[in-house]
Structures are given as C-alpha cells and as structure tokens.
Design a protein around this motif. Structure first.
Motif, PDB file in Angstrom:
ATOM      1  N   GLY A   1       0.836  -1.209   0.000  1.00 44.57           N
ATOM      2  CA  GLY A   1       0.000   0.000   0.000  1.00 44.57           C
ATOM      3  C   GLY A   1       0.863   1.249   0.000  1.00 44.57           C
ATOM      4  N   ASN A   2       0.617   2.131   0.975  1.00 40.89           N
ATOM      5  CA  ASN A   2       1.343   3.403   1.057  1.00 40.89           C
ATOM      6  C   ASN A   2       2.834   3.229   1.293  1.00 40.89           C
ATOM      7  N   THR A   3       3.203   2.106   1.886  1.00 36.43           N
ATOM      8  CA  THR A   3       4.620   1.912   2.219  1.00 36.43           C
ATOM      9  C   THR A   3       5.347   1.058   1.186  1.00 36.43           C
ATOM     10  N   PHE A   4       4.652   0.721   0.094  1.00 34.68           N
ATOM     11  CA  PHE A   4       5.266  -0.153  -0.932  1.00 34.68           C
ATOM     12  C   PHE A   4       6.483   0.520  -1.561  1.00 34.68           C
ATOM     13  N   ILE A   5       7.592  -0.225  -1.607  1.00 37.36           N
ATOM     14  CA  ILE A   5       8.795   0.266  -2.300  1.00 37.36           C
ATOM     15  C   ILE A   5       9.366  -0.859  -3.151  1.00 37.36           C
ATOM     16  N   GLN A   6       9.555  -0.572  -4.437  1.00 38.07           N
ATOM     17  CA  GLN A   6      10.228  -1.558  -5.304  1.00 38.07           C
ATOM     18  C   GLN A   6      11.724  -1.313  -5.153  1.00 38.07           C
ATOM     19  N   ALA A   7      12.381  -2.114  -4.328  1.00 41.45           N
ATOM     20  CA  ALA A   7      13.796  -1.859  -4.006  1.00 41.45           C
ATOM     21  C   ALA A   7      14.734  -2.378  -5.087  1.00 41.45           C
ATOM     22  N   LEU A   8      14.336  -3.433  -5.790  1.00 41.23           N
ATOM     23  CA  LEU A   8      15.144  -3.978  -6.911  1.00 41.23           C
ATOM     24  C   LEU A   8      14.201  -4.354  -8.030  1.00 41.23           C
ATOM     25  N   GLN A   9      14.595  -4.029  -9.269  1.00 43.68           N
ATOM     26  CA  GLN A   9      13.746  -4.322 -10.417  1.00 43.68           C
ATOM     27  C   GLN A   9      14.492  -5.207 -11.409  1.00 43.68           C
ATOM     28  N   SER A  10      14.205  -6.471 -11.382  1.00 42.09           N
ATOM     29  CA  SER A  10      14.703  -7.427 -12.375  1.00 42.09           C
ATOM     30  C   SER A  10      16.178  -7.217 -12.749  1.00 42.09           C
ATOM     31  N   CYS A  11      17.050  -7.412 -11.788  1.00 42.00           N
ATOM     32  CA  CYS A  11      18.486  -7.208 -12.024  1.00 42.00           C
ATOM     33  C   CYS A  11      19.127  -8.452 -12.624  1.00 42.00           C
ATOM     34  N   ASP A  12      19.855  -8.248 -13.719  1.00 43.12           N
ATOM     35  CA  ASP A  12      20.604  -9.310 -14.406  1.00 43.12           C
ATOM     36  C   ASP A  12      22.066  -8.907 -14.481  1.00 43.12           C
ATOM     37  N   PHE A  13      22.958  -9.773 -14.031  1.00 42.95           N
ATOM     38  CA  PHE A  13      24.385  -9.467 -14.217  1.00 42.95           C
ATOM     39  C   PHE A  13      25.225 -10.700 -13.914  1.00 42.95           C
ATOM     40  N   GLU A  14      26.490 -10.618 -14.316  1.00 47.24           N
ATOM     41  CA  GLU A  14      27.458 -11.664 -13.994  1.00 47.24           C
ATOM     42  C   GLU A  14      28.690 -11.018 -13.384  1.00 47.24           C
ATOM     43  N   LEU A  15      29.349 -11.737 -12.489  1.00 49.32           N
ATOM     44  CA  LEU A  15      30.665 -11.327 -11.979  1.00 49.32           C
ATOM     45  C   LEU A  15      31.660 -12.401 -12.395  1.00 49.32           C
ATOM     46  N   GLN A  16      32.786 -11.962 -12.984  1.00 49.75           N
ATOM     47  CA  GLN A  16      33.813 -12.910 -13.414  1.00 49.75           C
ATOM     48  C   GLN A  16      34.800 -13.126 -12.274  1.00 49.75           C
ATOM     49  N   ALA A  17      35.355 -14.326 -12.199  1.00 48.53           N
ATOM     50  CA  ALA A  17      36.434 -14.590 -11.245  1.00 48.53           C
ATOM     51  C   ALA A  17      37.575 -13.611 -11.516  1.00 48.53           C
ATOM     52  N   GLY A  18      38.114 -13.010 -10.465  1.00 47.93           N
ATOM     53  CA  GLY A  18      39.286 -12.148 -10.602  1.00 47.93           C
ATOM     54  C   GLY A  18      39.003 -10.684 -10.862  1.00 47.93           C
ATOM     55  N   GLU A  19      37.724 -10.288 -10.926  1.00 49.34           N
ATOM     56  CA  GLU A  19      37.449  -8.864 -11.183  1.00 49.34           C
ATOM     57  C   GLU A  19      36.902  -8.160  -9.937  1.00 49.34           C
ATOM     58  N   VAL A  20      37.153  -6.850  -9.902  1.00 52.32           N
ATOM     59  CA  VAL A  20      36.595  -6.007  -8.854  1.00 52.32           C
ATOM     60  C   VAL A  20      35.573  -5.077  -9.507  1.00 52.32           C
ATOM     61  N   VAL A  21      34.352  -5.121  -9.017  1.00 59.44           N
ATOM     62  CA  VAL A  21      33.271  -4.294  -9.562  1.00 59.44           C
ATOM     63  C   VAL A  21      32.759  -3.377  -8.449  1.00 59.44           C
ATOM     64  N   ALA A  22      32.675  -2.082  -8.747  1.00 61.55           N
ATOM     65  CA  ALA A  22      32.099  -1.137  -7.780  1.00 61.55           C
ATOM     66  C   ALA A  22      30.609  -0.999  -8.062  1.00 61.55           C
ATOM     67  N   LEU A  23      29.812  -1.026  -7.007  1.00 67.23           N
ATOM     68  CA  LEU A  23      28.367  -0.801  -7.115  1.00 67.23           C
ATOM     69  C   LEU A  23      28.083   0.597  -6.568  1.00 67.23           C
ATOM     70  N   LEU A  24      27.644   1.478  -7.479  1.00 70.40           N
ATOM     71  CA  LEU A  24      27.440   2.886  -7.135  1.00 70.40           C
ATOM     72  C   LEU A  24      25.956   3.220  -7.174  1.00 70.40           C
ATOM     73  N   GLY A  25      25.553   4.215  -6.403  1.00 70.38           N
ATOM     74  CA  GLY A  25      24.163   4.656  -6.461  1.00 70.38           C
ATOM     75  C   GLY A  25      23.850   5.498  -5.252  1.00 70.38           C
ATOM     76  N   PRO A  26      22.861   6.402  -5.374  1.00 69.06           N
ATOM     77  CA  PRO A  26      22.506   7.260  -4.240  1.00 69.06           C
ATOM     78  C   PRO A  26      21.931   6.459  -3.082  1.00 69.06           C
ATOM     79  N   SER A  27      21.855   7.100  -1.937  1.00 65.67           N
ATOM     80  CA  SER A  27      21.278   6.476  -0.755  1.00 65.67           C
ATOM     81  C   SER A  27      19.846   6.034  -1.065  1.00 65.67           C
ATOM     82  N   GLY A  28      19.489   4.826  -0.678  1.00 61.01           N
ATOM     83  CA  GLY A  28      18.137   4.323  -0.891  1.00 61.01           C
ATOM     84  C   GLY A  28      17.906   3.730  -2.270  1.00 61.01           C
ATOM     85  N   SER A  29      18.947   3.575  -3.075  1.00 62.82           N
ATOM     86  CA  SER A  29      18.758   3.104  -4.460  1.00 62.82           C
ATOM     87  C   SER A  29      18.673   1.580  -4.572  1.00 62.82           C
ATOM     88  N   GLY A  30      19.043   0.863  -3.497  1.00 65.58           N
ATOM     89  CA  GLY A  30      18.914  -0.606  -3.532  1.00 65.58           C
ATOM     90  C   GLY A  30      20.222  -1.359  -3.416  1.00 65.58           C
TER      91      GLY A  30
END
Ligand SMILES: Nc1ncnc2c1ncn2[C@@H]1O[C@H](COP(=O)(O)OP(=O)(O)O)[C@@H](O)[C@H]1O
Ligand SMILES: [Mg+2]
Length: 236
Positions: free
Chosen positions: A20-49
């Motif tokens: 209802g009023n408090t509904f928040i879609q925190a993640l929307q159908s995320c698809d990704f892969e991480l390869q062995a040996g890599e460093v990936v930064a996850l960036l985004g504003p506060s509250g973005s998920g």
C-alpha cells in the motif's frame, strides 16, 4: 580472449518492501554476472537498492523472484533458496562491512581462524592458512593483539583476512572504505584487487568513494532498484 570463469550470475532479481502506502520496489529485475578475478564497484545514491542487492546475493535477504548461481551452484531458483545454502554461505561467500565487526575478546589471529574452525578445517591447517593470509595483508606481526589494540586500518585488514581465508568465489563488501582516509581507502581497495587477481575471487564493493574508482575493473550503477552495467571503470 581468455575464457573467463563466472563467479556469480544473477537473473531477474526483484525485491519489494512494504505494501500500500509503504510499498517500495527496491530492486527491479536485475541481471548481471561477476567474473572470477574482477573487482566491480556498485554505485548509487542512498536508498537506491545497493544493500538490498548485496544482502540478496549474500543469501541474507530473499528476493521476490529471480535466480542466482554462486561458484557454479544454483542457490536461488524463482525466488526460492535451493541446494546446500549453508555450505555456499560458509565456503563460497565472504563479507566485509564498514565496521570490522571483529570479536573483541579474541586475538586478530583467532578472529580469522574462527571461520575455518566452524567449517571443520583441522587446527594445524587453519594455523598455516591464517598465518599466510595475515602475512599477505601485512598484519602477521599483530596476530596476538586484541582488536582494540589495532588501528582502524589494521582492524579492517583482519576483517578482510577473515573474509578471504576460506577462498570464497565472491567477496561482498558494503562501504568498506567509508571510515578511512583517502590513502587508507585506496590501500584497502588495492588489497581487494590483489585478492581478486591472486585468489580468483570476484569482488563486489558498494562504495560512495570516488577516490578509489580508478582501481576497479567495472562499475555498476543502481537507481530506484534499476541496475545499469558499465563495461569499463568510471575513470579509465
Ligand atoms: N527492511 C526494509 N523494510 C522496508 N524498506 C526497506 C527495508 N530495507 C530497505 N528498504 C527500502 O528499500 C530501498 C532500498 O534500500 P537499500 O537497499 O538499503 O538502499 P541503499 O543501500 O542503496 O541505501 C530504500 O527505499 C529503503 O528505504
Ligand atoms: Mg546501504
């Protein structure tokens, strides 16, 4: 091109909170892969998920739907945990948080060894592996010190040693450099990079710290739960 090893694959991960009023879609159908040996930064504003995504792939939080594979094991199918999730948590995943969360009444070395003992590694092998990784991270001479006898940067290294000692496929870390100055923050990011290359782990690091982004291999940006993948690092 070298064949790459996939350390983690996520397909269609979604998560909401509230209703209802408090509904928040925190993640929307995320698809990704991480390869062995890599460093990936996850960036985004506060509250973005960011934390929601990290806790779902860390098997701490459950998605509404989607699937997840870690180190070749399927662990989530259509939103449901499957397989030996506890083994994957112990052996394939490592975590480092902003605060080191060390056990105050154990020495630095005991803090690192405790995860191996939980996992049934023999005490003699645990001691050898523990010494090796503490040397790698430049804290072997502090092995017998209690956490409160170490600097913030040293405590963070002990936490990194603890996260890496079981040779995880994936290391997850939420704002690990937020409490450190620029130089220490870059050192910690450099340690993740070294660990990724030497140990073949994929490292996903949530960060607001743009001072170390030149050290990462790729960046993911998230806004309102939607993930965007950049194939090269922000500053390269
Ligand atoms: N346990 C929870 N209950 C309700 N809402 C939550 C909960 N955890 C996170 N949220 C909401 O989900 C959204 C994403 O939060 P989060 O993943 O913590 O973002 P970030 O880590 O990027 O700051 C925010 O709107 C937040 O308020
Ligand atoms: Mg967060």
């Amino acid at each position: 091109m070298n064949p790459t090893k996939i350390a983690l694959r996520a397909e269609g991960l979604s998560k909401h909170y509230g209703e209802g009023n408090t509904f928040i879609q925190a993640l929307q159908s995320c698809d990704f892969e991480l390869q062995a040996g890599e460093v990936v930064a996850l960036l985004g504003p506060s509250g973005s998920g960011k934390s929601t995504l990290l806790t779902i792939i860390g098997l701490i939080n459950r998605p509404d739907c989607g699937s997840l594979w870690i180190g070749g094991n399927q662990v989530i199918r259509d939103g449901t945990l499957v397989g030996d999730v506890n083994r994957v948590r112990r052996q394939e995943l490592g975590f480092v948080f902003q605060r080191s969360n060390l056990i105050p009444f154990l020495s630095a070395e005991e803090n690192v060894r405790v995860v191996m003992e939980l996992d049934g590694t023999s005490p003699s092998e645990a001691r050898v592996r523990c010494r090796e990784i503490m040397e790698d991270l430049g804290i072997a001479d502090r092995a017998d010190n209690a956490p409160n006898q170490l600097s913030g940067g040293q405590q963070q290294r002990v936490a990194i040693a603890r996260a890496l000692v079981n040779h995880p496929s994936v290391l997850l870390t939420d704002e690990p450099t937020a409490a450190l100055d620029k130089e220490r923050g870059r050192q910690v990011m450099g340690l993740f990079k070294k660990a990724a290359k030497q140990r073949g782990a994929a490292v996903l690091v949530v960060t607001h710290d743009h001072r170390s982004l030149d050290l990462v291999d790729r960046t993911f940006e998230i806004e309102d739960g939607l993930l965007e993948i950049n194939e090269t690092s922000a500053d390269s």
